[in-house]
Design an enzyme around this catalytic site. Sequence first.
Site, PDB file in Angstrom:
ATOM      1  N   HIS A  51     117.395  35.322  46.575  1.00  0.00           N
ATOM      2  CA  HIS A  51     116.885  34.041  46.062  1.00  0.00           C
ATOM      3  C   HIS A  51     116.756  34.043  44.537  1.00  0.00           C
ATOM      4  CE1 HIS A  51     114.548  30.433  45.491  1.00  0.00           C
ATOM      5  NE2 HIS A  51     113.487  31.124  45.113  1.00  0.00           N
ATOM      6  N   GLU A  80     103.746  35.874  41.705  1.00  0.00           N
ATOM      7  CA  GLU A  80     103.135  35.219  42.867  1.00  0.00           C
ATOM      8  C   GLU A  80     103.277  36.037  44.145  1.00  0.00           C
ATOM      9  OE1 GLU A  80     103.144  30.882  45.120  1.00  0.00           O
ATOM     10  OE2 GLU A  80     104.556  31.298  43.517  1.00  0.00           O
ATOM     11  N   ASP A  81     104.435  36.690  44.336  1.00  0.00           N
ATOM     12  CA  ASP A  81     104.733  37.304  45.638  1.00  0.00           C
ATOM     13  C   ASP A  81     104.718  38.824  45.657  1.00  0.00           C
ATOM     14  OD1 ASP A  81     105.069  34.771  46.659  1.00  0.00           O
ATOM     15  OD2 ASP A  81     107.237  34.740  46.401  1.00  0.00           O
ATOM     16  N   ASP A 263     130.294  -0.381  44.255  1.00  0.00           N
ATOM     17  CA  ASP A 263     130.673   0.839  43.554  1.00  0.00           C
ATOM     18  C   ASP A 263     130.661   2.050  44.478  1.00  0.00           C
ATOM     19  OD1 ASP A 263     127.996   0.643  43.878  1.00  0.00           O
ATOM     20  OD2 ASP A 263     127.453   1.115  41.821  1.00  0.00           O
TER      21      ASP A 263
END
Length: 737
Positions: A51, A80-81, A263
């Site tokens: 990721h 954070e992780d 369009d």
Amino acid sequence: MTIEEQYEHLEKTVRGYNHSVDFSRIRAAFEFAEKSHDGQKRKSGEPYIIHPLAVAQIVAEELKLDSESIEAALLHDVIEDTPATHEDVAKMFSPTIADLVEGVSKLTRIQYATKEDEQMENLRKMLIAMSKDIRVILIKVSDRLHNMRTMEYQSPEKQKQKSLETMEIYAPIAHRLGMQRMKWELEDLSLKYLDPVGFDEIVQRLSSKTSEYDIFMRRTQAQVEERLEALNIPHLVYGRVKHPYSIYRKMFNQNKELNEIFDLFAFRIIVESVGDCYNVLGVIHDIFTPILGRFKDYIGTPKSNGYQSLHTTVRGADGIPFEVQIRTREMHEIAEYGVAAHWKYKQNGQGAGSEGKYEWVRRLLENQEGADAEDFIHSLKVDMFADEVFVFTPNGDVQNLPAGATPIDFAYAIHSAVGNRMVGAKVNGRIVTFDHVLKNGDIVEILTSKSAKGPSRDWMKIAKSNEARSKIRQWFKKEKREENIANGRASFDAELKHCGIPMRDVMDPENLPGLLKKVAFGTLDEMYAAIGYGGFSAQKAVARMHGELQRIAKQHQAEKQALEAQEAESKSGEERLPVPKRSKSEQGIIVEGLDNCLVKFSKCCTPVPGDEIVGFITRGYGVSVHRADCPNASPERRSAAGQEGRWLKVSWGTDTNESYPTILEVVCKDRLNLLLDISAALSTTNTFVLGINSRSTMDEFAIFRLEVRIRDSRQLEALMKKLNQISGVLKVNRPAG
């Protein structure tokens, strides 16, 4: 592709646009992230490091940002992780990269439609982080884009929650920053989970016509290229079909079928100079037939986010309409990548509008005269936001104001009435003066009083925004308006007396709407004010009303004679001769016993073809048609003293209108995506929507009032059935009375 191969691909991408990068630092960031996330897996079962690598690839490939951005993208989840801290990242890399990672980490806690306080705090963090370093939001949008690309591994509930958050927060941010390519992909991926049926239907219909569309686009492209080559105009031409969400939005908002969208196809022509843009426009209008009213010059007047291009819609030889966008390479880069584009940008003299919402984008891009990626990105700092501040209401609503703004600007940004009634202000809980300068992140509370005297003329000098100054001017104009209304009323009254027309005839509630329509004003006060200002004359007003009053008098006379005749017949006891039915209807309604009369549909019950109906003779407005089950047409009212002769038999004719307005009330248990599901029901039943109003109750119920146009009762029944099938819908009814 292995993890190492993905990293090598990232390095190759960065080298393609920036040779001066220190790849040892990027490698160190990758290895630190890989080690920190060791053992962690994504929902897909892949190692988590996939990721951050993918996010860094988007940052490099889509946005072409600097090395610090690439490093921060690789590290964006470590704080954070993982056990890694801000201090660890700052020590190993730099405080700037640590701040970027910290900013992105905080943004991941944004939850849409959660508790108000939590949402306010998260939005506040996002906007303050953006104001300190725009790269925070660029990395976050890239992070969200990869998450949406891999959303199939999440639960259905998570898919909808994240998709709605993306549609409501991140796609608009991408638009604000001019990043159209990323915005379109975010919208399409969100729609895929928010309305999978609608999304699949559009994709399948586009896929089924791929070969047909390809032939048309190749033929059209060849025509354009052949002419431009003959004129020796350097160019790049390519065509595309509109992305699914754009088609979906137009089909829903405009109630159109796929083949009715003008369009659906778009061709882009990239040229070298602004002069070439206008030359090519002439060529396009020479080859194809332009559609009137479909030309827009965004070069002369750029969009607020810096977008520039010429747009025109034309018809080819086979009658198929398509859009053509003509722009320079620089304009194209800004259109695709927005604030991340590192090309020079000039406004062609469009220097006005310094308080425009996105003026910072234009100024920023103007100053990048050939700067490379490293130099460019360092200018994306606080200075870019120097012309605006983000402040908050106590409820967490964000207000964007010009730099130097005061509580006066804030009050008028909320509402004119709030500004006009302001007697004081608090910033972060403390009383401040009216000329207090607001700063990023301030929480502002406006103190109001019903007895406030209104704004002072000194406020005009204190206010920084055009909006506030304009509203203050309007208030002072309104103060004189009362005087003008009084003068206008006096002139109007005098003219009525001169013509012998009683004022009570004008004020009659049944007459007044028609009279105001004749003079083209919404209210009598508006007309009086116009007379007082000198913009409209009392003579003209009375002359127009006189004709309408004469018509109403004749109508009253005819109705009176009809009623007298019916009463005479009932008193004499003579058998009444059958009244021939009208053969021609009025607005689809046949009225027995009356011909050439006005017909109107009552707003209390809004009947549609198929409903059982009755008619009521009004004073001055012909026959009002009610549903038979309307409380205002109940048997008790029909048989009330003095009312018998005013109720008539009416029926639906064979020449009904194409559609009739009616109202539905939907009572539901409030939940997320409820409006989306109701909108889908309206769309699938091909129902034209006039308006939707909703309100929530304290006990977590939601009541929707749908104003729609319906062909007949069969379509109405189908719609009500579809609405009743929606999860959480408790009752669908047609209000009456």
